[in-house]
Design a protein around this motif. Structure first.
Motif, PDB file in Angstrom:
ATOM      1  N   SER A  58       0.844  -1.211   0.000  1.00  0.00           N
ATOM      2  CA  SER A  58       0.000   0.000   0.000  1.00  0.00           C
ATOM      3  C   SER A  58       0.873   1.253   0.000  1.00  0.00           C
ATOM      4  CB  SER A  58      -0.899   0.054   1.238  1.00  0.00           C
ATOM      5  OG  SER A  58      -1.501  -1.178   1.443  1.00  0.00           O
ATOM      6  N   ALA A  59       1.929   1.241   0.807  1.00  0.00           N
ATOM      7  CA  ALA A  59       2.802   2.424   0.893  1.00  0.00           C
ATOM      8  C   ALA A  59       3.446   2.705  -0.462  1.00  0.00           C
ATOM      9  CB  ALA A  59       3.876   2.205   1.958  1.00  0.00           C
ATOM     10  N   LEU A  60       3.921   1.645  -1.125  1.00  0.00           N
ATOM     11  CA  LEU A  60       4.592   1.836  -2.420  1.00  0.00           C
ATOM     12  C   LEU A  60       3.611   2.355  -3.463  1.00  0.00           C
ATOM     13  CD1 LEU A  60       6.860  -1.355  -2.434  1.00  0.00           C
ATOM     14  CD2 LEU A  60       7.567   0.989  -1.993  1.00  0.00           C
ATOM     15  N   LYS A  61       2.355   1.909  -3.378  1.00  0.00           N
ATOM     16  CA  LYS A  61       1.359   2.398  -4.347  1.00  0.00           C
ATOM     17  C   LYS A  61       1.025   3.862  -4.081  1.00  0.00           C
ATOM     18  CE  LYS A  61      -0.289  -1.795  -6.173  1.00  0.00           C
ATOM     19  NZ  LYS A  61      -1.337  -2.744  -6.443  1.00  0.00           N
ATOM     20  N   MET A  62       0.974   4.223  -2.785  1.00  0.00           N
ATOM     21  CA  MET A  62       0.732   5.637  -2.466  1.00  0.00           C
ATOM     22  C   MET A  62       1.874   6.506  -2.980  1.00  0.00           C
ATOM     23  SD  MET A  62      -0.809   5.475   1.358  1.00  0.00           S
ATOM     24  CE  MET A  62      -1.157   7.206   1.529  1.00  0.00           C
ATOM     25  N   MET A  63       3.061   5.909  -3.057  1.00  0.00           N
ATOM     26  CA  MET A  63       4.222   6.669  -3.528  1.00  0.00           C
ATOM     27  C   MET A  63       4.337   6.653  -5.052  1.00  0.00           C
ATOM     28  SD  MET A  63       6.754   5.377  -0.568  1.00  0.00           S
ATOM     29  CE  MET A  63       8.258   6.178  -1.049  1.00  0.00           C
ATOM     30  N   GLY A  64       3.399   5.989  -5.736  1.00  0.00           N
ATOM     31  CA  GLY A  64       3.369   6.102  -7.199  1.00  0.00           C
ATOM     32  C   GLY A  64       3.597   4.834  -7.983  1.00  0.00           C
ATOM     33  N   ALA A  65       3.839   3.696  -7.304  1.00  0.00           N
ATOM     34  CA  ALA A  65       4.052   2.455  -8.070  1.00  0.00           C
ATOM     35  C   ALA A  65       2.713   1.968  -8.622  1.00  0.00           C
ATOM     36  CB  ALA A  65       4.663   1.381  -7.165  1.00  0.00           C
ATOM     37  N   ASP A  80       0.495   0.327 -25.328  1.00  0.00           N
ATOM     38  CA  ASP A  80      -0.083   1.395 -24.499  1.00  0.00           C
ATOM     39  C   ASP A  80       0.711   2.699 -24.564  1.00  0.00           C
ATOM     40  OD1 ASP A  80      -1.619  -0.691 -23.841  1.00  0.00           O
ATOM     41  OD2 ASP A  80      -0.980  -0.877 -21.757  1.00  0.00           O
ATOM     42  N   GLY A  81       1.827   2.694 -25.281  1.00  0.00           N
ATOM     43  CA  GLY A  81       2.666   3.893 -25.358  1.00  0.00           C
ATOM     44  C   GLY A  81       3.261   4.266 -24.014  1.00  0.00           C
ATOM     45  N   ARG A  82       3.517   3.278 -23.192  1.00  0.00           N
ATOM     46  CA  ARG A  82       4.094   3.565 -21.877  1.00  0.00           C
ATOM     47  C   ARG A  82       5.512   3.009 -21.796  1.00  0.00           C
ATOM     48  NH1 ARG A  82       1.597  -1.012 -17.757  1.00  0.00           N
ATOM     49  NH2 ARG A  82       2.996  -2.605 -18.541  1.00  0.00           N
ATOM     50  N   THR A  83       6.205   3.326 -20.729  1.00  0.00           N
ATOM     51  CA  THR A  83       7.538   2.774 -20.510  1.00  0.00           C
ATOM     52  C   THR A  83       7.577   2.167 -19.122  1.00  0.00           C
ATOM     53  OG1 THR A  83       8.417   4.611 -21.802  1.00  0.00           O
ATOM     54  CG2 THR A  83      10.002   3.329 -20.528  1.00  0.00           C
ATOM     55  N   THR A  84       7.908   0.900 -19.049  1.00  0.00           N
ATOM     56  CA  THR A  84       8.015   0.260 -17.729  1.00  0.00           C
ATOM     57  C   THR A  84       9.318   0.703 -17.073  1.00  0.00           C
ATOM     58  OG1 THR A  84       6.733  -1.652 -18.420  1.00  0.00           O
ATOM     59  CG2 THR A  84       8.215  -1.977 -16.548  1.00  0.00           C
ATOM     60  N   TYR A  85       9.199   1.196 -15.869  1.00  0.00           N
ATOM     61  CA  TYR A  85      10.389   1.581 -15.095  1.00  0.00           C
ATOM     62  C   TYR A  85      10.427   0.667 -13.873  1.00  0.00           C
ATOM     63  CZ  TYR A  85      13.910   4.636 -12.988  1.00  0.00           C
ATOM     64  OH  TYR A  85      15.069   5.131 -12.454  1.00  0.00           O
ATOM     65  N   HIS A  86      11.466  -0.142 -13.808  1.00  0.00           N
ATOM     66  CA  HIS A  86      11.510  -1.194 -12.793  1.00  0.00           C
ATOM     67  C   HIS A  86      12.430  -0.809 -11.642  1.00  0.00           C
ATOM     68  CE1 HIS A  86      13.039  -5.516 -11.799  1.00  0.00           C
ATOM     69  NE2 HIS A  86      12.241  -5.057 -10.870  1.00  0.00           N
ATOM     70  N   ILE A  87      11.839  -0.690 -10.464  1.00  0.00           N
ATOM     71  CA  ILE A  87      12.629  -0.380  -9.263  1.00  0.00           C
ATOM     72  C   ILE A  87      12.687  -1.641  -8.402  1.00  0.00           C
ATOM     73  CG2 ILE A  87      12.796   1.076  -7.192  1.00  0.00           C
ATOM     74  CD1 ILE A  87      11.002   3.112  -8.657  1.00  0.00           C
ATOM     75  N   ALA A  88      13.892  -2.072  -8.056  1.00  0.00           N
ATOM     76  CA  ALA A  88      14.044  -3.253  -7.194  1.00  0.00           C
ATOM     77  C   ALA A  88      14.403  -2.791  -5.784  1.00  0.00           C
ATOM     78  CB  ALA A  88      15.132  -4.161  -7.751  1.00  0.00           C
ATOM     79  N   ILE A  89      13.670  -3.286  -4.804  1.00  0.00           N
ATOM     80  CA  ILE A  89      13.988  -2.955  -3.406  1.00  0.00           C
ATOM     81  C   ILE A  89      14.753  -4.140  -2.819  1.00  0.00           C
ATOM     82  CG2 ILE A  89      13.035  -2.376  -1.132  1.00  0.00           C
ATOM     83  CD1 ILE A  89      10.593  -1.247  -2.681  1.00  0.00           C
TER      84      ILE A  89
END
Ligand code: SF4
Length: 316
Positions: free
Chosen positions: A3-10, A91-100
């Motif tokens: 939930s926290a990561l989604k609130m931060m924009g993921a 979709d004309g998007r770019t996946t940006y992958h952040i690994a924790i």
């Protein structure tokens, strides 16, 4: 945390245990293949980038012994970028992958040329657990007030075997669960109590696989790994499989984790074993999403996507 990561924009939050299950499957297959071909032994695990770097720089003659499996982080990233390439285009998007990650060395791993494709890294950014904790605090999110949320599907599912990857002995135990022929509960317990778990810096166990008695070693802490390498080199010790974690206690004690003394790190390890105890699925080959991928989209492409050959930096 989800939930926290989604609130931060993921947009989507997945679980690295998914990548760890893939690693178990590939590493176990590679190990069984080496048993058939007669080596090279020992096969060293490859999921710790600091260990791989050490062998490259200091003991390159052992590079052939390192498993060709990418780490869970890099396997996950390769699959994610592969699976999302078409979606991104449509979709004309770019996946940006952040690994924790619990690990500062993972930042170096993500930058390795082996893990760049078309000039872009498979993992766009690595944040340590300490860094993400600080970011959550700075953004004013209050953990206690958040609703619990599970990771997303399809890559949010991992087994008990993948969960214990985070502690010393976990990778070897997960691979042993996969390679032993008898898959009964008793066998799982026999592996657990074989001595593979624990805090001694070098542990050696013997497990029966088919008509062979496999010699497996688990070592944590680089200085201890160096000693084990010396003993293997001098012929004093023989092992078929060796798990190496550069950090004492394994990734639960990684340099990217919140500070803690050894008892705290051992508590974290106990937390992983507890999660494994209560996991509905304990063996990687029973992760339905992993098996579906391996039999479907990844069929015939595992070598290209999930494996890597490390070479001496001057010979790369
Ligand atoms: S053992 Fe330490 S250096 Fe190696 S992957 Fe884990 S956290 Fe990183």
């Amino acid at each position: 945390l989800v939930s926290a990561l989604k609130m931060m924009g993921a947009d989507e939050v997945y679980d690295t245990t998914f990548g760890a299950d893939l690693t178990v499957m590939e590493e176990a297959d590679e190990f069984l293949e080496r048993l058939k071909k007669g080596g090279p032994f020992p096969m060293f695990t490859s999921c710790c980038p600091a260990w791989v770097k050490y062998v490259e720089e200091e003991r390159p003659h052992f590079l052939k012994n390192i498993s060709t499996c990418k780490s869970p982080m890099e396997m996950f990233a390769a699959v994610l970028k592969d699976q999302y390439a078409r979606k991104d285009e449509e979709d004309g998007r770019t996946t940006y992958h952040i690994a924790i990650m619990p690990c500062t060395a993972k930042k170096m791993e993500a930058k390795r040329p082996e893990f760049q494709h078309d000039g872009k890294p498979d993992v766009d950014l690595v944040l340590t657990t300490q860094e993400i904790i600080m970011m959550i605090k700075e953004s004013g999110i209050r953990f206690a007030e958040l609703e619990g949320e599970s990771p997303d599907l399809p890559f949010g599912m991992g087994t008990g075997a993948a969960t214990i990857f985070g502690t010393t002995g976990g990778v070897a135990e997960a691979v042993a669960r996969r390679v032993v022929e008898d898959k009964s509960k008793n066998t799982l317990q026999a592996i657990q109590f074989s001595g593979i778990r624990g805090s001694e810096t070098i542990r050696a166990v013997t497990l029966p696989v088919g008509d062979r008695a496999l010699r497996i070693a688990v070592v944590h802490g680089l200085v201890n790994a160096q000693k084990l390498l010396d003993d293997i080199e001098s012929g004093q010790e023989y092992f078929d499989l060796v798990e190496v974690m550069t950090c004492k206690t394994g990734c639960v004690g990684g340099a990217g984790q919140p500070y803690g003394l050894i008892p705290v790190k051992q508590q974290r390890a106990e937390g992983l074993y507890e999660a494994d105890r209560t996991a509905l699925i304990k063996r990687s080959e029973r992760n339905p999403i992993v098996t579906k991928l391996l039999e479907g989209a990844l069929k015939g492409r595992t070598h290209q996507l999930l494996h890597v050959e490390y070479k001496r930096p001057d010979k790369a």
